[in-house]
Design a protein around this motif. Structure first.
Motif, short mmCIF file in Angstrom:
data_model
loop_
_atom_site.label_atom_id
_atom_site.label_comp_id
_atom_site.label_asym_id
_atom_site.label_seq_id
_atom_site.Cartn_x
_atom_site.Cartn_y
_atom_site.Cartn_z
N GLY A 68 0.84 -1.18 0.00
CA GLY A 68 0.00 0.00 0.00
C GLY A 68 0.88 1.24 0.00
N HIS A 69 0.51 2.21 -0.80
CA HIS A 69 1.33 3.42 -0.98
C HIS A 69 0.36 4.58 -1.15
CE1 HIS A 69 4.15 6.09 -3.26
NE2 HIS A 69 5.04 5.51 -2.49
N GLU A 70 -0.09 5.12 -0.03
CA GLU A 70 -1.12 6.17 -0.03
C GLU A 70 -0.46 7.53 0.15
OE1 GLU A 70 -4.40 7.92 3.09
OE2 GLU A 70 -3.77 5.83 3.30
N ILE A 71 -0.57 8.39 -0.86
CA ILE A 71 0.02 9.73 -0.80
C ILE A 71 -1.00 10.71 -0.26
CG2 ILE A 71 0.88 11.64 -2.21
CD1 ILE A 71 2.20 9.58 -4.02
N ARG A 72 -0.53 11.56 0.64
CA ARG A 72 -1.39 12.56 1.26
C ARG A 72 -0.66 13.90 1.31
NH1 ARG A 72 -3.67 12.20 7.44
NH2 ARG A 72 -3.65 14.44 7.73
N ASP A 73 -1.40 14.98 1.22
CA ASP A 73 -0.86 16.34 1.37
C ASP A 73 0.21 16.66 0.34
OD1 ASP A 73 -2.57 16.49 3.54
OD2 ASP A 73 -0.99 16.12 5.02
N LEU A 88 3.27 13.29 2.36
CA LEU A 88 3.32 12.19 3.32
C LEU A 88 2.85 10.95 2.57
CD1 LEU A 88 1.64 14.02 6.31
CD2 LEU A 88 4.09 13.59 5.97
N VAL A 89 3.45 9.82 2.90
CA VAL A 89 3.05 8.57 2.24
C VAL A 89 2.92 7.49 3.30
CG1 VAL A 89 5.44 7.96 1.62
CG2 VAL A 89 3.54 6.94 0.37
N MET A 103 2.85 2.44 8.27
CA MET A 103 3.65 3.56 8.78
C MET A 103 3.61 4.74 7.82
SD MET A 103 7.43 1.98 7.98
CE MET A 103 8.42 3.44 7.78
N TRP A 104 3.72 5.93 8.40
CA TRP A 104 3.79 7.15 7.60
C TRP A 104 5.25 7.54 7.41
CZ3 TRP A 104 -0.06 9.22 4.97
CH2 TRP A 104 -1.37 8.89 5.33
N VAL A 105 5.58 8.01 6.22
CA VAL A 105 6.92 8.46 5.87
C VAL A 105 6.78 9.85 5.24
CG1 VAL A 105 8.93 7.98 4.41
CG2 VAL A 105 7.67 6.09 5.44
N ARG A 106 7.75 10.70 5.51
CA ARG A 106 7.79 12.02 4.87
C ARG A 106 8.63 11.88 3.61
NH1 ARG A 106 9.91 14.92 10.29
NH2 ARG A 106 11.55 13.43 9.85
N ALA A 107 8.22 12.51 2.53
CA ALA A 107 8.95 12.35 1.27
C ALA A 107 9.07 13.68 0.53
CB ALA A 107 8.25 11.33 0.39
N THR A 108 10.20 13.84 -0.12
CA THR A 108 10.46 14.96 -1.01
C THR A 108 11.06 14.41 -2.30
OG1 THR A 108 10.91 16.42 0.86
CG2 THR A 108 11.69 17.15 -1.30
N CYS A 109 10.57 14.87 -3.43
CA CYS A 109 11.14 14.48 -4.73
C CYS A 109 11.52 15.74 -5.49
CB CYS A 109 10.12 13.72 -5.58
SG CYS A 109 9.69 12.10 -4.99
N CYS A 110 12.68 15.71 -6.10
CA CYS A 110 13.11 16.75 -7.02
C CYS A 110 13.12 16.12 -8.41
CB CYS A 110 14.50 17.26 -6.66
SG CYS A 110 14.57 17.94 -4.99
N GLN A 135 14.04 6.89 19.37
CA GLN A 135 13.38 5.88 18.55
C GLN A 135 12.57 6.55 17.43
OE1 GLN A 135 13.71 2.42 19.08
NE2 GLN A 135 15.31 3.26 20.39
N ALA A 136 12.55 5.89 16.28
CA ALA A 136 11.74 6.37 15.16
C ALA A 136 10.27 6.31 15.51
CB ALA A 136 12.00 5.52 13.92
N VAL A 137 9.52 7.30 15.05
CA VAL A 137 8.07 7.32 15.23
C VAL A 137 7.46 6.83 13.92
CG1 VAL A 137 6.04 8.75 15.71
CG2 VAL A 137 8.23 9.23 16.86
N LEU A 138 6.99 5.59 13.93
CA LEU A 138 6.50 4.96 12.70
C LEU A 138 4.99 4.90 12.62
CD1 LEU A 138 9.01 1.98 12.54
CD2 LEU A 138 9.15 4.17 11.35
N ARG A 139 4.33 5.04 13.74
CA ARG A 139 2.87 4.90 13.76
C ARG A 139 2.24 6.10 14.44
NH1 ARG A 139 2.99 0.00 11.97
NH2 ARG A 139 3.95 -1.77 12.92
N GLY A 140 0.98 6.27 14.18
CA GLY A 140 0.24 7.37 14.80
C GLY A 140 -0.64 8.06 13.77
N GLU A 141 -1.55 8.78 14.27
CA GLU A 141 -2.44 9.54 13.39
C GLU A 141 -1.82 10.89 13.09
OE1 GLU A 141 -5.17 8.29 11.90
OE2 GLU A 141 -4.46 6.44 12.84
N LEU A 142 -2.12 11.37 11.93
CA LEU A 142 -1.57 12.67 11.51
C LEU A 142 -2.55 13.77 11.83
CD1 LEU A 142 -0.18 11.55 8.08
CD2 LEU A 142 1.01 11.72 10.23
#
Length: 142
Positions: A68-73, A88-89, A103-110, A135-142
């Motif tokens: 699953g690869h859900e892009i948001r914002d 956010l993905v 898990m949510w990940v922050r992403a930037t593409c050039c 520790q990495a924060v991998l879960r949680g609501e945005l």
């Protein structure tokens, strides 16, 4: 920014999302530039000169399911030949060992436009960390 550039970049990212769901590493990697510089959420710190389809194939193979690869914002800024976007993905699926990922990940593409097609020249993915625990924060609501 032209509406056409924004649409093309949105289409590129949507095609990658669909490719992850189909476990199609070649398509997911097809929009990477040959000179890609990758700052991935997992080591090493910098990746250059790798076969991106092979890298993604190894990652996809660690999952039993499609990814699953859900892009948001998603926000895109595009000039004539250069663009960047950030979003956010949410990565989800079941790994081979049965671990459920969500898990949510922050992403930037050039991106750079070459011959009327956008290619990703730099990608950066990261996760926040808890300053108290390190520790990495991998879960949680945005």
């Amino acid at each position: 920014m032209t509406p056409d550039s924004e649409r093309q970049i949105r289409d590129l990212l949507a095609a990658r999302t669909r490719a992850f769901g189909r476990r199609d590493a070649a398509t997911a990697a097809s929009d990477y530039d040959d000179g890609l510089v990758l700052y991935d959420a997992v080591g090493p710190f910098v990746r250059r000169g790798e076969d991106q389809a092979d890298r993604l194939e190894r990652w996809i193979a660690s999952y039993r399911t499609g990814i699953g690869h859900e892009i948001r914002d998603l926000e895109i800024t595009a000039g004539t030949d250069l663009a960047f976007c950030h979003f956010l993905v949410r990565i989800s699926g079941t790994m081979r060992d049965g671990t459920e990922v969500g898990m949510w990940v922050r992403a930037t593409c050039c991106l750079r436009r070459v011959d009327d097609a956008w290619t990703i020249v730099h990608e950066h993915a990261s996760v926040p960390f808890d300053a108290d625990t390190g520790q990495a924060v991998l879960r949680g609501e945005l």
